[in-house]
Write a protein that holds these residues in place. Structure first.
Motif, PDB file in Angstrom:
ATOM      1  N   GLU A 191      12.435  14.798  -2.333  1.00 32.75           N
ATOM      2  CA  GLU A 191      12.668  13.610  -3.153  1.00 32.75           C
ATOM      3  C   GLU A 191      12.123  12.328  -2.533  1.00 32.75           C
ATOM      4  OE1 GLU A 191      14.070  13.590  -6.238  1.00 32.75           O
ATOM      5  OE2 GLU A 191      13.992  15.770  -6.102  1.00 32.75           O
ATOM      6  N   LYS A 192      11.117  12.463  -1.670  1.00 33.12           N
ATOM      7  CA  LYS A 192      10.583  11.279  -1.006  1.00 33.12           C
ATOM      8  C   LYS A 192       9.969  10.289  -1.984  1.00 33.12           C
ATOM      9  CE  LYS A 192       8.204  13.607   2.144  1.00 33.12           C
ATOM     10  NZ  LYS A 192       7.307  13.874   3.298  1.00 33.12           N
ATOM     11  N   LEU A 193       9.206  10.785  -2.942  1.00 30.84           N
ATOM     12  CA  LEU A 193       8.546   9.878  -3.877  1.00 30.84           C
ATOM     13  C   LEU A 193       9.555   9.098  -4.701  1.00 30.84           C
ATOM     14  CD1 LEU A 193       5.958   8.755  -5.074  1.00 30.84           C
ATOM     15  CD2 LEU A 193       5.970  10.648  -6.720  1.00 30.84           C
ATOM     16  N   VAL A 200       0.874  -1.178   0.000  1.00 31.72           N
ATOM     17  CA  VAL A 200       0.000   0.000   0.000  1.00 31.72           C
ATOM     18  C   VAL A 200       0.908   1.223   0.000  1.00 31.72           C
ATOM     19  CG1 VAL A 200      -1.808   1.235   1.250  1.00 31.72           C
ATOM     20  CG2 VAL A 200      -1.796  -1.265   1.225  1.00 31.72           C
ATOM     21  N   PHE A 201       0.857   2.001  -1.078  1.00 32.13           N
ATOM     22  CA  PHE A 201       1.898   2.989  -1.396  1.00 32.13           C
ATOM     23  C   PHE A 201       1.310   4.407  -1.444  1.00 32.13           C
ATOM     24  CE2 PHE A 201       4.795   5.260  -4.196  1.00 32.13           C
ATOM     25  CZ  PHE A 201       6.049   4.781  -3.843  1.00 32.13           C
ATOM     26  N   ASP A 202       1.839   5.291  -0.620  1.00 35.82           N
ATOM     27  CA  ASP A 202       1.364   6.674  -0.497  1.00 35.82           C
ATOM     28  C   ASP A 202       1.920   7.547  -1.628  1.00 35.82           C
ATOM     29  OD1 ASP A 202       0.654   9.242   0.276  1.00 35.82           O
ATOM     30  OD2 ASP A 202       1.346   9.025   2.337  1.00 35.82           O
ATOM     31  N   THR A 203       1.025   8.192  -2.393  1.00 38.29           N
ATOM     32  CA  THR A 203       1.455   9.138  -3.430  1.00 38.29           C
ATOM     33  C   THR A 203       0.833  10.517  -3.195  1.00 38.29           C
ATOM     34  OG1 THR A 203      -0.376   8.687  -4.964  1.00 38.29           O
ATOM     35  CG2 THR A 203       1.537   7.230  -5.088  1.00 38.29           C
ATOM     36  N   SER A 204       0.551  10.858  -1.936  1.00 38.24           N
ATOM     37  CA  SER A 204      -0.054  12.154  -1.617  1.00 38.24           C
ATOM     38  C   SER A 204       0.908  13.291  -1.965  1.00 38.24           C
ATOM     39  CB  SER A 204      -0.419  12.215  -0.134  1.00 38.24           C
ATOM     40  OG  SER A 204       0.733  12.060   0.674  1.00 38.24           O
ATOM     41  N   GLY A 205       0.375  14.511  -1.977  1.00 41.48           N
ATOM     42  CA  GLY A 205       1.176  15.665  -2.379  1.00 41.48           C
ATOM     43  C   GLY A 205       2.418  15.874  -1.551  1.00 41.48           C
ATOM     44  N   SER A 206       2.378  15.517  -0.265  1.00 40.10           N
ATOM     45  CA  SER A 206       3.551  15.710   0.595  1.00 40.10           C
ATOM     46  C   SER A 206       4.717  14.824   0.194  1.00 40.10           C
ATOM     47  CB  SER A 206       3.179  15.437   2.059  1.00 40.10           C
ATOM     48  OG  SER A 206       2.605  14.153   2.198  1.00 40.10           O
ATOM     49  N   MET A 207       4.475  13.770  -0.579  1.00 41.61           N
ATOM     50  CA  MET A 207       5.553  12.896  -1.040  1.00 41.61           C
ATOM     51  C   MET A 207       6.444  13.586  -2.070  1.00 41.61           C
ATOM     52  SD  MET A 207       5.673   9.890   0.445  1.00 41.61           S
ATOM     53  CE  MET A 207       6.540   8.872  -0.755  1.00 41.61           C
ATOM     54  N   ALA A 208       6.007  14.728  -2.575  1.00 46.42           N
ATOM     55  CA  ALA A 208       6.827  15.456  -3.552  1.00 46.42           C
ATOM     56  C   ALA A 208       7.987  16.180  -2.891  1.00 46.42           C
ATOM     57  CB  ALA A 208       5.957  16.463  -4.313  1.00 46.42           C
ATOM     58  N   ARG A 209       7.935  16.350  -1.576  1.00 45.52           N
ATOM     59  CA  ARG A 209       8.980  17.084  -0.876  1.00 45.52           C
ATOM     60  C   ARG A 209      10.211  16.210  -0.654  1.00 45.52           C
ATOM     61  NH1 ARG A 209       4.748  18.659   3.876  1.00 45.52           N
ATOM     62  NH2 ARG A 209       3.241  19.824   2.602  1.00 45.52           N
ATOM     63  N   GLY A 234      -0.016  -8.162  14.531  1.00 49.36           N
ATOM     64  CA  GLY A 234       1.166  -9.013  14.463  1.00 49.36           C
ATOM     65  C   GLY A 234       2.197  -8.551  13.469  1.00 49.36           C
ATOM     66  N   GLY A 235       2.105  -7.298  13.036  1.00 51.06           N
ATOM     67  CA  GLY A 235       3.085  -6.757  12.103  1.00 51.06           C
ATOM     68  C   GLY A 235       4.210  -6.025  12.806  1.00 51.06           C
ATOM     69  N   GLN A 236       5.057  -5.383  12.024  1.00 51.65           N
ATOM     70  CA  GLN A 236       6.184  -4.619  12.543  1.00 51.65           C
ATOM     71  C   GLN A 236       6.043  -3.161  12.095  1.00 51.65           C
ATOM     72  OE1 GLN A 236       8.994  -6.086  14.431  1.00 51.65           O
ATOM     73  NE2 GLN A 236       7.335  -7.562  14.618  1.00 51.65           N
ATOM     74  N   TYR A 237       6.465  -2.240  12.975  1.00 54.83           N
ATOM     75  CA  TYR A 237       6.451  -0.820  12.632  1.00 54.83           C
ATOM     76  C   TYR A 237       7.883  -0.338  12.447  1.00 54.83           C
ATOM     77  CZ  TYR A 237       6.362   4.227  13.277  1.00 54.83           C
ATOM     78  OH  TYR A 237       6.565   5.581  13.123  1.00 54.83           O
ATOM     79  N   TYR A 238       8.113   0.403  11.361  1.00 49.09           N
ATOM     80  CA  TYR A 238       9.419   0.986  11.071  1.00 49.09           C
ATOM     81  C   TYR A 238       9.263   2.507  10.952  1.00 49.09           C
ATOM     82  CZ  TYR A 238      10.765  -3.783   9.768  1.00 49.09           C
ATOM     83  OH  TYR A 238      11.016  -5.141   9.775  1.00 49.09           O
ATOM     84  N   HIS A 239       9.991   3.241  11.769  1.00 50.42           N
ATOM     85  CA  HIS A 239       9.991   4.706  11.658  1.00 50.42           C
ATOM     86  C   HIS A 239      11.256   5.116  10.905  1.00 50.42           C
ATOM     87  CE1 HIS A 239       9.692   8.926  13.711  1.00 50.42           C
ATOM     88  NE2 HIS A 239       9.526   8.952  12.394  1.00 50.42           N
ATOM     89  N   VAL A 240      11.078   5.628   9.704  1.00 52.42           N
ATOM     90  CA  VAL A 240      12.200   6.027   8.858  1.00 52.42           C
ATOM     91  C   VAL A 240      12.226   7.556   8.799  1.00 52.42           C
ATOM     92  CG1 VAL A 240      13.266   5.835   6.586  1.00 52.42           C
ATOM     93  CG2 VAL A 240      11.937   3.907   7.512  1.00 52.42           C
ATOM     94  N   ARG A 241      13.073   8.159   9.607  1.00 50.03           N
ATOM     95  CA  ARG A 241      13.159   9.624   9.619  1.00 50.03           C
ATOM     96  C   ARG A 241      13.930  10.148   8.407  1.00 50.03           C
ATOM     97  NH1 ARG A 241      13.435   8.371  15.130  1.00 50.03           N
ATOM     98  NH2 ARG A 241      11.946   9.533  16.417  1.00 50.03           N
ATOM     99  N   GLU A 242      14.984   9.428   8.030  1.00 52.04           N
ATOM    100  CA  GLU A 242      15.833   9.874   6.927  1.00 52.04           C
ATOM    101  C   GLU A 242      15.493   9.081   5.672  1.00 52.04           C
ATOM    102  OE1 GLU A 242      19.915   9.635   8.117  1.00 52.04           O
ATOM    103  OE2 GLU A 242      19.453  10.285  10.155  1.00 52.04           O
TER     104      GLU A 242
END
Length: 523
Positions: free
Chosen positions: A106-108, A95-104, A427-435
């Motif tokens: 080079e996130k997308l 499930v892949f986020d393509t919202s407008g904030s992903m343009a900042r 039962g999943g895993q959470y990953y916080h990716v700041r960079e």
């Protein structure tokens, strides 16, 4: 006698004492890790989730040819053969986020590269699917072995719109349900913002995932947001010049889009329009139908009283703040005008001073050429109050700017609490990716996790809910093992709680004897 207050306490002690990893030696090649707590919600059916780690503590990519055996109180209740471990294909949905904030930042682009690597690293027999989303799920690809269409869809997606993460997850789970329940499903969600547009709720998504026995792994990209409520007020020009060159048509289209993108919770707005005079604002609301009706009714006529409109807008903001309760919202005015002020009693300096005093940011949109609008004044109003100025020459560009504003105002970072809860509850895993540069590593870890995370259900050997503690042991051949425990809600018995049972009998005996002793003393 039914146990009441003591059961949760005893269950907590039992679980905390037993859950954990048991490494047999420092040189072990594999380890077993329990995910979450033992599920007894459907007792006597018991559910557990676990995964296999290598000596580095990472999900093992190569699994040993050894049976996985589950024991309850020393008796075997479930066995997984190596053939099943290796040859039964799993199903993974991204499930892949393509919202407008992903343009900042080079996130997308980085997310496109990292997610492609993730899909490529999964076993060739693993069925893979994809759901793309912004303010709604829009790209839906059922699980399949051939990933060419998925790679192409990811490479071609563009960042735009809001964020409807929960709706996208619900869509993906429904796709997996149609794919069949005989596979080990896994869902991977990547998003950089909080959900502001979904109709589905977090609890609804969690219950659906649990019913399908599907772990949901979540990646939060960026910093955690404050999740602060937002209050905005649209200050829209309806002067006579707005009838030129489809300006009013463009304004209505853009403002309606802004209303469509409003979050379902934590956001409210209102509307003031102006020409020679300024309209009265309604109460702040999240009622989209009413707000849209007000926008559709605007008709261009009269002169332009920009500063009086801004002053009245600040008065409206102040009245709402005084009357409000709870967590104070972030406040912003959004001004759109196509001309020069020629009717106001107030001065721009008055507006700036009041806005700074009330902590209100002003975003200004000047529609027209440089001669038609006062760019310096509009720029100053925005800069002095912490807002932003947009110069827009074509009405066709208004919708794009209003979308950008909606994202900037309402999506202030990931909803880390929701992503953590979604993963932990399923039962999943959470990953916080700041960079952004570490996103590839998170996806690589997930590729291994998806294919060796196991969910098992078995019938308890002791179906009676007698409150006794039960031990669970999982063994990976003779290589390693781990333990967990649980207790059931039920009757208090001498076997289950001998100390409590004896204490209860003593207290009951004392209570029976007290009346007799009292009567003997009064005779």
């Amino acid at each position: 006698m039914y146990r009441r207050n003591m059961v949760p306490f005893l269950l907590a002690i039992c679980t905390s004492a037993l859950i954990g990893l048991s490494a047999q030696s420092a040189d072990e090649e594999y380890r077993l890790e329990m995910l979450g707590v033992v599920d007894t919600s459907q007792f006597p059916e018991v559910g557990i989730k676990f995964r296999i780690l290598n000596s580095k503590g990472e999900p093992a990519k190569e699994l040993p040819r050894a049976d996985i055996v589950v024991y309850e109180d020393g008796k075997e209740v479930h066995r997984i053969k190596p053939k099943i471990l290796r040859e039964v294909p799993s199903s993974a949905m991204l499930v892949f986020d393509t919202s407008g904030s992903m343009a900042r930042q080079e996130k997308l682009a980085e997310a496109q590269r990292a997610s492609t690597i993730f899909l490529d690293q999964l076993h060739p027999d693993t069925h893979c699917g994809l759901v793309l989303f912004h303010h709604e799920p829009y790209g839906r690809y059922a699980a399949r072995k051939d990933r060419g269409a998925l790679f192409q869809a990811i490479s071609e997606c563009q960042a735009a719109g809001g964020t409807a993460c929960f709706d996208a997850i619900k869509t993906a789970l429904n796709e997996m349900d149609q794919d069949g329940r005989d596979k080990r499903h896994a869902l991977v969600v990547m998003t950089d913002g909080r959900d502001v547009n979904s109709k589905a709720k977090l609890d609804e998504v969690i219950q659906l995932a649990k019913s399908l026995e599907t772990p949901v792994h979540t990646i939060g990209l960026g910093e955690a947001g404050r999740q602060q409520p937002v209050r905005t007020l649209l200050v829209l020009d309806r002067s006579g010049s707005m009838s030129d060159r489809n300006k009013m048509t463009g304004l209505k289209r853009a403002a309606l889009r802004y209303i469509d993108l409003l979050p379902e919770q934590g956001a409210e707005t209102s509307l003031i329009s102006f020409s020679s005079s300024v309209s009265s604002a309604e109460e702040f609301s999240a009622d989209k139908a009413t707000l849209k009706s007000k926008i559709q009714s605007l008709q261009p006529r009269g002169d332009t009283a920009i500063y009086d409109a801004l002053w009245d807008a600040l008065e409206t903001m102040n009245a709402a703040r005084v009357a409000g309760a709870g967590k104070p919202p972030r406040q912003a005015l959004i001004l759109l005008t196509d001309g020069l002020d020629n009717r106001s009693r107030h001065h721009p300096n008055d507006i700036v001073e009041r806005a700074k005093q009330d902590d209100v940011r002003i975003y200004t949109l000047g529609l027209g050429t440089g001669r038609e609008i006062d760019k310096n004044v509009l720029q100053g109003l925005a800069d002095e109050t912490g807002g932003q100025f947009f110069h827009i020459e074509s009405p066709d560009k208004l919708t794009e700017v209003f979308e950008e504003l909606s994202i900037a105002l309402h999506d202030d970072g990931i909803d880390e609490q929701a992503l953590q809860r979604l993963a932990a509850s399923t039962g999943g895993q959470y990953y916080h990716v700041r960079e952004i540069g570490k996103l590839k590593s998170a996806f690589e870890q997930l590729a291994a996790t998806v294919e060796n995370t196991h969910s098992i259900k078995f019938l308890s050997q002791r179906a009676r809910q007698d409150g006794t503690a039960r031990g669970i042991e999982i063994k990976l051949g003779s290589l390693t093992s781990t333990q967990a425990g649980y207790a059931t809600h039920g009757l208090l018995t001498p076997q289950s709680h001998s100390g409590l049972y004896l204490t209860g009998l003593i207290l009951l005996l004392v209570m029976m004897l007290l009346p007799m002793l009292w009567r003997s003393r009064t005779v």
